[in-house]
Scaffold this motif. Structure first.
Motif, PDB file in Angstrom:
ATOM      1  N   GLY A  54       0.776  -1.392   0.073  1.00 23.02           N
ATOM      2  CA  GLY A  54      -0.122  -0.108   0.025  1.00 23.02           C
ATOM      3  C   GLY A  54       0.651   1.214  -0.086  1.00 23.02           C
TER       4      GLY A  54
ATOM      5  N   LYS B 110      -9.609 -11.239   3.628  1.00 27.08           N
ATOM      6  CA  LYS B 110      -9.909 -10.105   2.638  1.00 27.08           C
ATOM      7  C   LYS B 110      -9.206  -8.660   2.761  1.00 27.08           C
ATOM      8  CE  LYS B 110     -14.688 -11.959   2.103  1.00 27.08           C
ATOM      9  NZ  LYS B 110     -14.212 -12.962   1.716  1.00 27.08           N
TER      10      LYS B 110
ATOM     11  N   GLU C 166      -2.743  -6.620  -4.561  1.00 32.54           N
ATOM     12  CA  GLU C 166      -3.543  -5.281  -4.236  1.00 32.54           C
ATOM     13  C   GLU C 166      -4.232  -5.212  -2.975  1.00 32.54           C
ATOM     14  OE1 GLU C 166      -6.244  -4.250  -7.410  1.00 32.54           O
ATOM     15  OE2 GLU C 166      -4.725  -4.270  -9.047  1.00 32.54           O
ATOM     16  N   LEU C 167      -4.127  -4.313  -2.383  1.00 37.67           N
ATOM     17  CA  LEU C 167      -4.954  -4.116  -1.109  1.00 37.67           C
ATOM     18  C   LEU C 167      -6.537  -4.074  -1.461  1.00 37.67           C
ATOM     19  CD1 LEU C 167      -2.772  -1.752   1.191  1.00 37.67           C
ATOM     20  CD2 LEU C 167      -2.562  -4.142   1.069  1.00 37.67           C
ATOM     21  N   THR C 168      -7.188  -4.632  -0.655  1.00 35.59           N
ATOM     22  CA  THR C 168      -8.871  -4.370  -0.680  1.00 35.59           C
ATOM     23  C   THR C 168      -8.949  -2.984  -0.113  1.00 35.59           C
ATOM     24  OG1 THR C 168      -9.140  -5.540   1.211  1.00 35.59           O
ATOM     25  CG2 THR C 168      -9.346  -6.964  -0.890  1.00 35.59           C
ATOM     26  N   ASP C 169     -10.212  -2.664  -0.036  1.00 38.38           N
ATOM     27  CA  ASP C 169     -10.777  -1.491   0.749  1.00 38.38           C
ATOM     28  C   ASP C 169     -10.426  -1.902   2.093  1.00 38.38           C
ATOM     29  OD1 ASP C 169     -11.450  -0.130  -1.377  1.00 38.38           O
ATOM     30  OD2 ASP C 169     -13.758  -0.461  -1.298  1.00 38.38           O
ATOM     31  N   LYS C 170     -10.638  -3.136   2.596  1.00 35.75           N
ATOM     32  CA  LYS C 170     -10.551  -3.364   4.241  1.00 35.75           C
ATOM     33  C   LYS C 170      -8.883  -3.340   4.399  1.00 35.75           C
ATOM     34  CE  LYS C 170     -10.857  -7.137   7.471  1.00 35.75           C
ATOM     35  NZ  LYS C 170     -11.428  -8.634   7.714  1.00 35.75           N
TER      36      LYS C 170
ATOM     37  N   GLN D 138      -6.809  -1.538   2.846  1.00 28.26           N
ATOM     38  CA  GLN D 138      -6.378   0.082   2.962  1.00 28.26           C
ATOM     39  C   GLN D 138      -6.883   0.698   4.023  1.00 28.26           C
ATOM     40  OE1 GLN D 138      -4.214   2.511   1.719  1.00 28.26           O
ATOM     41  NE2 GLN D 138      -4.699   1.303  -0.118  1.00 28.26           N
ATOM     42  N   SER D 139      -8.015   0.410   4.694  1.00 31.05           N
ATOM     43  CA  SER D 139      -8.656   0.843   5.849  1.00 31.05           C
ATOM     44  C   SER D 139      -7.566   0.612   6.959  1.00 31.05           C
ATOM     45  CB  SER D 139      -9.987   0.379   6.044  1.00 31.05           C
ATOM     46  OG  SER D 139     -10.616   0.901   7.290  1.00 31.05           O
TER      47      SER D 139
ATOM     48  N   GLN E 162      -4.407   2.488   6.975  1.00 31.19           N
ATOM     49  CA  GLN E 162      -4.487   3.853   7.436  1.00 31.19           C
ATOM     50  C   GLN E 162      -4.462   3.890   9.018  1.00 31.19           C
ATOM     51  OE1 GLN E 162      -3.423   6.277   5.418  1.00 31.19           O
ATOM     52  NE2 GLN E 162      -3.297   4.648   3.979  1.00 31.19           N
TER      53      GLN E 162
END
Length: 151
Positions: free
Chosen positions: A49, A81, A98-102, A104-105, A108
């Motif tokens: 990420g 996931k 690739e990072l999923t939205d989870k 990436q969250s 952060q």
């Protein structure tokens, strides 16, 4: 005849370095434990990420761990996931991460904990001491085999 070698465990380089490492790890692990990820998972999230390192073998090399460890971890991260595996657009045999939205969250969220842990320990040193500390760490690692079985 053997010569007596003076050795004091708590004064030794290895003991002090290991202890500092474990204290730092414990501080960080306590912060991220409620989130449900390991330090190595965090490192993979950072590699993908933040550094855009997307090939499993490149992630292993970047983190200095064996490819088999990364392969197992990526399978677990996919089940959780946090990542998705995709074929490389130019070479269908290669896999990209690739990072999923989870994922990436979580990246952060954990970045804040990583920064807080760093601030906690770095604040004990002056800017000059910190720069010298990092320089000395780099010097000690210079020329060493950097692949380790786990972080």
């Amino acid at each position: 005849m053997t010569q007596d070698i003076s050795y004091r465990l708590h004064e030794s380089y290895g003991y002090r370095l290991s202890r500092l490492s474990r204290i730092n790890e414990k501080h960080f692990e306590e912060a991220i434990s409620p989130i449900g990820i390991s330090r190595l998972t965090w490192c993979v999230l950072c590699a993908v990420g933040l550094e855009q390192i997307v090939f499993p073998s490149a992630i292993a090399a970047y983190l200095g761990v064996e490819k088999s460890i990364i392969s197992r971890l990526l399978r677990d991260m996919e089940k959780d996931k946090l990542i998705i595996k995709k074929p490389h657009s130019g070479d269908g045999r290669a896999t990209c991460i690739e990072l999923t939205d989870k994922g990436q969250s979580i990246l952060q969220k954990v970045k804040r904990h990583a920064a807080a842990t760093a601030r906690h320990f770095e604040s004990k040193l002056t800017k000059q001491e910190l720069a010298e500390f990092y320089r000395l760490i780099d010097k000690l690692m210079e020329g060493e085999d950097t692949a380790i079985p786990r972080i």
